[in-house]
Design a protein around this motif. Structure first.
Motif: not given
Length: 141
Positions: A50-59
Motif C-alpha cells: 500500500g505504501m509503495s503504491s501510494d504516490q502513483p495512485l495519489a498522482r
C-alpha cells in the motif's frame, strides 16, 4: 535507527515495542486481541504494498483516494511456512478509462516490485541470525 523488541507478558503472549513509542500485541491464535506473528508478517506485506503504491495512485486518483490491501495465505503446518501469500488492492478506478487503468496497474506493480522492502525480502529470502544472551549480558553457548 529505530529499536524494536518484544516483551513476554504471559503464556504465548508478547507486546512488541518500537523506540518511537508504537506497540502491538502478539500472541498465539487462541489468545483474544492479539496478532499472531504470521498475521503481522502478512500485514507488513500489505502495508508495504500500500505504501509503495501510494504516490502513483495519489498522482492519478487524488490525495484522498481510498484503498484497502487485503492479504491472505494459509500456513503449511508440516513445513511451518507460508507457501503462498496473496494480496488484493481494492481501489476505485471507475474515473479512469480502461487504458489509463491498465497503465496505472503497470505503474503500481512496478512501484511495489521496486520499493516494497518487505515483499522484496520475502521473495528473495533472507538470512536470520539468532543468538541467546543472558540478562547479565553474556552470550549463551
Amino acid at each position: 535507527m529505530t529499536e524494536l523488541w518484544v516483551e513476554r507478558t504471559g503464556t504465548r503472549r508478547y507486546t512488541g515495542h518500537s523506540s518511537r513509542g508504537a506497540q502491538v500485541l502478539v500472541g498465539s491464535e487462541d489468545v483474544e486481541g492479539v496478532f499472531t506473528p504470521g498475521e503481522l508478517m502478512k500485514i507488513a506485506l500489505a502495508a508495504c504494498s500500500g505504501m509503495s503504491s501510494d504516490q502513483p495512485l495519489a498522482r492519478r486518483l487524488g490525495d484522498d483516494y481510498r484503498a484497502v490491501v487485503r492479504v491472505s495465505g494459509d500456513a503449511d503446518r508440516d513445513e511451518e511456512i507460508y507457501p503462498l501469500l496473496s494480496e488484493t488492492l481494492e481501489v476505485d478506478l471507475s474515473g479512469l478509462s480502461e487504458d489509463d487503468a491498465e497503465r496505472l496497474f503497470v505503474v503500481v506493480n512496478r512501484a511495489i516490485d521496486l520499493v516494497c522492502t518487505v515483499g522484496r525480502t520475502l521473495k528473495a529470502g533472507t538470512t536470520v541470525k539468532f543468538e541467546i544472551a543472558s540478562e547479565t549480558g553474556h552470550a549463551g553457548p
